[in-house]
Design a protein around this motif. Structure first.
Motif, PDB file in Angstrom:
ATOM      1  N   LEU A 149       0.843  -1.190   0.000  1.00  0.00           N
ATOM      2  CA  LEU A 149       0.000   0.000   0.000  1.00  0.00           C
ATOM      3  C   LEU A 149       0.882   1.246   0.000  1.00  0.00           C
ATOM      4  CD1 LEU A 149      -2.818   1.300   0.343  1.00  0.00           C
ATOM      5  CD2 LEU A 149      -2.570   0.949   2.793  1.00  0.00           C
ATOM      6  N   LEU A 150       0.681   2.122  -0.980  1.00  0.00           N
ATOM      7  CA  LEU A 150       1.504   3.317  -1.157  1.00  0.00           C
ATOM      8  C   LEU A 150       2.983   2.948  -1.174  1.00  0.00           C
ATOM      9  CD1 LEU A 150       0.000   6.334   0.875  1.00  0.00           C
ATOM     10  CD2 LEU A 150       0.175   6.065  -1.602  1.00  0.00           C
ATOM     11  N   MET A 151       3.303   1.947  -1.956  1.00  0.00           N
ATOM     12  CA  MET A 151       4.683   1.491  -2.085  1.00  0.00           C
ATOM     13  C   MET A 151       5.109   1.562  -3.549  1.00  0.00           C
ATOM     14  SD  MET A 151       5.568   0.651   1.032  1.00  0.00           S
ATOM     15  CE  MET A 151       7.068  -0.319   0.772  1.00  0.00           C
ATOM     16  N   ASP A 152       6.380   1.866  -3.775  1.00  0.00           N
ATOM     17  CA  ASP A 152       6.965   1.867  -5.113  1.00  0.00           C
ATOM     18  C   ASP A 152       8.262   1.079  -5.080  1.00  0.00           C
ATOM     19  OD1 ASP A 152       5.041   3.313  -6.515  1.00  0.00           O
ATOM     20  OD2 ASP A 152       5.905   5.244  -5.940  1.00  0.00           O
ATOM     21  N   GLN A 153       8.222  -0.120  -5.656  1.00  0.00           N
ATOM     22  CA  GLN A 153       9.395  -0.987  -5.733  1.00  0.00           C
ATOM     23  C   GLN A 153      10.035  -1.194  -4.351  1.00  0.00           C
ATOM     24  OE1 GLN A 153      11.791   0.945  -8.742  1.00  0.00           O
ATOM     25  NE2 GLN A 153      10.758  -0.140 -10.395  1.00  0.00           N
ATOM     26  N   GLY A 154       9.174  -1.469  -3.373  1.00  0.00           N
ATOM     27  CA  GLY A 154       9.651  -1.777  -2.035  1.00  0.00           C
ATOM     28  C   GLY A 154       9.947  -0.581  -1.162  1.00  0.00           C
ATOM     29  N   ALA A 155       9.811   0.611  -1.697  1.00  0.00           N
ATOM     30  CA  ALA A 155      10.065   1.830  -0.925  1.00  0.00           C
ATOM     31  C   ALA A 155       8.760   2.606  -0.774  1.00  0.00           C
ATOM     32  CB  ALA A 155      11.109   2.693  -1.617  1.00  0.00           C
ATOM     33  N   PRO A 156       8.642   3.418   0.269  1.00  0.00           N
ATOM     34  CA  PRO A 156       7.414   4.181   0.448  1.00  0.00           C
ATOM     35  C   PRO A 156       7.206   5.201  -0.662  1.00  0.00           C
ATOM     36  CG  PRO A 156       9.085   4.920   2.006  1.00  0.00           C
ATOM     37  CD  PRO A 156       9.607   3.675   1.354  1.00  0.00           C
ATOM     38  N   ALA A 157       6.006   5.279  -1.175  1.00  0.00           N
ATOM     39  CA  ALA A 157       5.687   6.247  -2.219  1.00  0.00           C
ATOM     40  C   ALA A 157       5.946   7.655  -1.710  1.00  0.00           C
ATOM     41  CB  ALA A 157       4.224   6.098  -2.639  1.00  0.00           C
ATOM     42  N   GLY A 158       6.549   8.463  -2.569  1.00  0.00           N
ATOM     43  CA  GLY A 158       6.869   9.828  -2.161  1.00  0.00           C
ATOM     44  C   GLY A 158       8.177   9.953  -1.424  1.00  0.00           C
ATOM     45  N   GLY A 159       8.886   8.814  -1.216  1.00  0.00           N
ATOM     46  CA  GLY A 159      10.222   8.861  -0.660  1.00  0.00           C
ATOM     47  C   GLY A 159      10.327   8.799   0.842  1.00  0.00           C
ATOM     48  N   THR A 160       9.212   8.859   1.576  1.00  0.00           N
ATOM     49  CA  THR A 160       9.262   8.782   3.035  1.00  0.00           C
ATOM     50  C   THR A 160       7.983   8.159   3.560  1.00  0.00           C
ATOM     51  OG1 THR A 160       9.601  10.067   5.057  1.00  0.00           O
ATOM     52  CG2 THR A 160       8.307  11.111   3.327  1.00  0.00           C
ATOM     53  N   TRP A 161       8.092   7.485   4.706  1.00  0.00           N
ATOM     54  CA  TRP A 161       6.919   6.831   5.283  1.00  0.00           C
ATOM     55  C   TRP A 161       5.929   7.833   5.849  1.00  0.00           C
ATOM     56  CZ3 TRP A 161       6.282   1.833   4.404  1.00  0.00           C
ATOM     57  CH2 TRP A 161       7.387   1.005   4.223  1.00  0.00           C
ATOM     58  N   ASN A 162       6.437   8.925   6.331  1.00  0.00           N
ATOM     59  CA  ASN A 162       5.649   9.790   7.203  1.00  0.00           C
ATOM     60  C   ASN A 162       5.712  11.225   6.704  1.00  0.00           C
ATOM     61  OD1 ASN A 162       4.884  11.479   9.408  1.00  0.00           O
ATOM     62  ND2 ASN A 162       5.253   9.782  10.816  1.00  0.00           N
ATOM     63  N   HIS A 163       4.563  11.806   6.432  1.00  0.00           N
ATOM     64  CA  HIS A 163       4.494  13.189   5.943  1.00  0.00           C
ATOM     65  C   HIS A 163       3.921  14.125   7.002  1.00  0.00           C
ATOM     66  CE1 HIS A 163       5.568  12.487   1.648  1.00  0.00           C
ATOM     67  NE2 HIS A 163       5.199  11.251   1.963  1.00  0.00           N
ATOM     68  N   ASP A 164       4.108  13.766   8.270  1.00  0.00           N
ATOM     69  CA  ASP A 164       3.573  14.602   9.346  1.00  0.00           C
ATOM     70  C   ASP A 164       4.130  16.023   9.305  1.00  0.00           C
ATOM     71  OD1 ASP A 164       1.889  12.724  10.363  1.00  0.00           O
ATOM     72  OD2 ASP A 164       3.078  12.232  12.132  1.00  0.00           O
ATOM     73  N   HIS A 165       5.345  16.178   8.809  1.00  0.00           N
ATOM     74  CA  HIS A 165       5.943  17.519   8.769  1.00  0.00           C
ATOM     75  C   HIS A 165       5.114  18.479   7.927  1.00  0.00           C
ATOM     76  CE1 HIS A 165       7.422  15.522   5.113  1.00  0.00           C
ATOM     77  NE2 HIS A 165       7.536  16.723   4.593  1.00  0.00           N
ATOM     78  N   ALA A 166       4.370  17.949   6.972  1.00  0.00           N
ATOM     79  CA  ALA A 166       3.528  18.788   6.116  1.00  0.00           C
ATOM     80  C   ALA A 166       2.074  18.791   6.563  1.00  0.00           C
ATOM     81  CB  ALA A 166       3.617  18.297   4.668  1.00  0.00           C
ATOM     82  N   ASN A 167       1.771  18.031   7.609  1.00  0.00           N
ATOM     83  CA  ASN A 167       0.378  17.833   8.016  1.00  0.00           C
ATOM     84  C   ASN A 167       0.081  18.350   9.423  1.00  0.00           C
ATOM     85  OD1 ASN A 167       0.019  16.595   5.579  1.00  0.00           O
ATOM     86  ND2 ASN A 167      -0.190  14.528   6.375  1.00  0.00           N
ATOM     87  N   ARG A 168       0.853  19.309   9.876  1.00  0.00           N
ATOM     88  CA  ARG A 168       0.642  19.838  11.230  1.00  0.00           C
ATOM     89  C   ARG A 168       0.509  21.353  11.219  1.00  0.00           C
ATOM     90  NH1 ARG A 168       5.050  15.934  14.314  1.00  0.00           N
ATOM     91  NH2 ARG A 168       3.679  14.137  14.562  1.00  0.00           N
ATOM     92  N   GLU A 169      -0.085  21.886  10.187  1.00  0.00           N
ATOM     93  CA  GLU A 169      -0.229  23.330  10.060  1.00  0.00           C
ATOM     94  C   GLU A 169      -1.329  23.848  10.986  1.00  0.00           C
ATOM     95  OE1 GLU A 169       1.601  25.465   8.164  1.00  0.00           O
ATOM     96  OE2 GLU A 169       2.881  23.738   7.759  1.00  0.00           O
ATOM     97  N   PRO A 170      -1.114  24.995  11.622  1.00  0.00           N
ATOM     98  CA  PRO A 170      -2.223  25.630  12.337  1.00  0.00           C
ATOM     99  C   PRO A 170      -3.249  26.139  11.342  1.00  0.00           C
ATOM    100  CG  PRO A 170      -0.322  27.086  12.261  1.00  0.00           C
ATOM    101  CD  PRO A 170       0.135  25.768  11.691  1.00  0.00           C
TER     102      PRO A 170
END
Length: 500
Positions: A149-170
């Motif tokens: 799920l959300l994987m590309d050739q064994g790696a996480p899609a988008g290059g990282t597992w966790n996009h919390d850095h972009a998902n914590r906006e006030p």
């Protein structure tokens, strides 16, 4: 003799009647509406309405294929429907329900459906980790790999597992809403009218009591409505979900959230179709990776994790109380009396629960749960409150979420730290402090924020435990720098004694 298949009220989607390896073509169906469920707990009226409406809508869809029984208990209903005939049922979602079906000799329990991974697969993963501190992030990576799920050739899609850095906006400054398309809202029908008449009669004649308001139904009660809600979210709201998923706005309680939890937990939606639709939206360029990953994390990461921990930890987990909290929940909170509350954040969120039986995850954790943790309310009572008062609340959902994450009552088996904060966090992530009688930066005096004083009082009360945890040791260091700690603690006690 062909076995009758028993559908519980949270097994309402077509995937609970599909044939599989464990059973061939499923034959006749029984559904049981047991009034004892509503006698045992004082549920939110909107939740009772939704569950009964969804069950009756499913029965109407099945027509002559189903025997729909209204009885006092499940045992009475099953005896009335099938006598001693053979019965199959998919693994129920609570320890109590599993004990019931396992004690009935004619019932054969089939593997669980409505989740992404099997009990056996999870147990193998958990046992390999030692069965101690089972971290959600580790599980999430493993589940993504297992499900491709959300994987590309064994790696996480988008290059990282966790996009919390972009998902914590006030929330956007000065905004009263996000300006996104509104969520799907269903229309009521004759079945809803019948349910409301029955609930009125139960209250009037049978002594069954509810809490909260039963306004127009806000959540899907059948498969068609649930699919419409899913498609509207993915097509029109998913793209903007990620950045503000942790933010709160007083006038926009829904923001870009999916509102799909009730449909998932009734079994109207299969989690696989939800995450598949979200991934497709990213691969087709209709939604950014941070929003899609955030949504996938909620289902394949958190929902799945909570489900499996519920069974892995066992029924005794509900009695965990590592913080030693035993205070009873006050009456105003039990009654959802938002009008009696002065703190604007708490009054706003409590009113949302009162009126709809729903808020998104941050008000649950950082307004309601944080308050309970700071005040030292009994975690089992808090768990029961969340179970009863939320339309998507079930034992399996709330036990790990409240005991483990919200109240840290398991001492860290599930999360690495207690989740609580002072008013500064609420001010940063919401507009709920605007116009409040309290000030988030005030620790003493008439404007002292009860979340700020509560945070420091909680830290002082548990300073030894918190000092030994690398994620909370800085809070204890901050405590030692307060030159008005004594007055802060007195202010907090005064609020606690006179609240709300």
């Amino acid at each position: 003799m062909t076995a009758t298949h028993w559908l519980f009220g949270d097994q309402l989607g077509p995937h609970f009647l599909r044939p599989g390896e464990e059973v061939g073509q499923i034959g006749p169906v029984v559904m049981i509406e047991a009034r004892s469920v509503f006698r045992r707990r004082r549920f939110h009226r909107a939740k009772a309405h939704l569950v009964l409406s969804a069950m009756r809508h499913r029965a109407a869809e099945l027509g002559d294929r189903v025997r729909y029984v209204r009885a006092e208990t499940y045992r009475e209903g099953l005896l009335q429907a099938v006598g001693n005939g053979p019965v199959t049922v998919h693994h129920p979602t609570s320890h109590a329900a599993l004990r019931l079906v396992s004690a009935l000799p004619q019932v054969r329990v089939l593997p669980a459906r409505g989740f992404l991974l099997s009990h056996g697969a999870f147990r193998t993963w958990a046992d390999q980790g030692g069965g101690g501190r089972l971290r959600q992030e580790d599980f999430y990576h493993w589940s993504r790999r297992e499900l491709d799920l959300l994987m590309d050739q064994g790696a996480p899609a988008g290059g990282t597992w966790n996009h919390d850095h972009a998902n914590r906006e006030p929330p956007p400054r000065g905004a009263h809403g996000l300006g996104v398309p509104s969520p799907y809202r269903p229309r009521e029908d004759a079945i809803d009218e019948e349910v409301r008449v029955d609930l009125d009669r139960w209250e009037r004649e049978e002594g069954i009591a509810f809490v909260g308001r039963d306004g127009p139904r806000c959540f899907p009660a059948d498969r068609r409505q649930a699919l419409a809600a899913l498609h509207r979210f993915v097509d029109q709201r998913l793209a903007g979900f990620g950045p503000y998923e942790d933010a709160m706005l007083a006038a926009d309680p829904v923001m870009s959230h999916s509102l799909l939890s009730a449909s998932l937990n009734l079994g109207l939606l299969d989690p696989a179709e939800c995450v598949t639709a979200a991934e497709a939206a990213w691969r087709e360029g209709r939604a950014p990776i941070n929003s899609v990953e955030g949504f996938v994390r909620q289902i394949a990461g958190w929902r799945e994790y909570v489900w499996h921990l519920y069974w892995y930890f066992g029924d005794d987990y509900r009695h965990s109380n590592a913080m030693g909290h035993h205070k009873p929940i006050p009456g105003w909170f039990l009654e959802l009396d938002a009008d009696a509350v002065n703190a604007r954040c708490l009054a706003t969120v409590l009113a949302q629960v009162r009126d709809t039986g729903w808020t998104h995850h941050i008000p649950r954790l950082m307004v309601l749960g944080s308050l309970a943790l700071q005040r030292g309310w009994d975690p089992l009572e808090v768990t029961d409150w969340f179970h009863r008062c939320f339309v998507d609340g079930y034992d399996w959902v709330m036990l790990p979420n409240v005991i483990g994450m919200s109240q840290y009552a398991d001492g860290g088996r599930m999360t690495t730290k207690p989740y609580t904060s002072g008013g500064a966090y609420l001010h940063r992530m919401s507009d709920l402090c605007t116009g409040c009688a309290y000030r988030p930066a005030c620790r003493t005096g008439e404007h002292a924020c009860p979340y700020t004083t509560g945070y420091w009082a909680f830290t002082q009360r548990h300073r030894s435990l918190l000092a030994a945890n690398h994620r909370t040791s800085r809070a204890v260091q901050g405590l030692d720098r307060l030159n008005d700690l004594g007055e802060t603690l007195r202010t907090d006690r005064q609020w606690d004694e006179t609240a709300p």
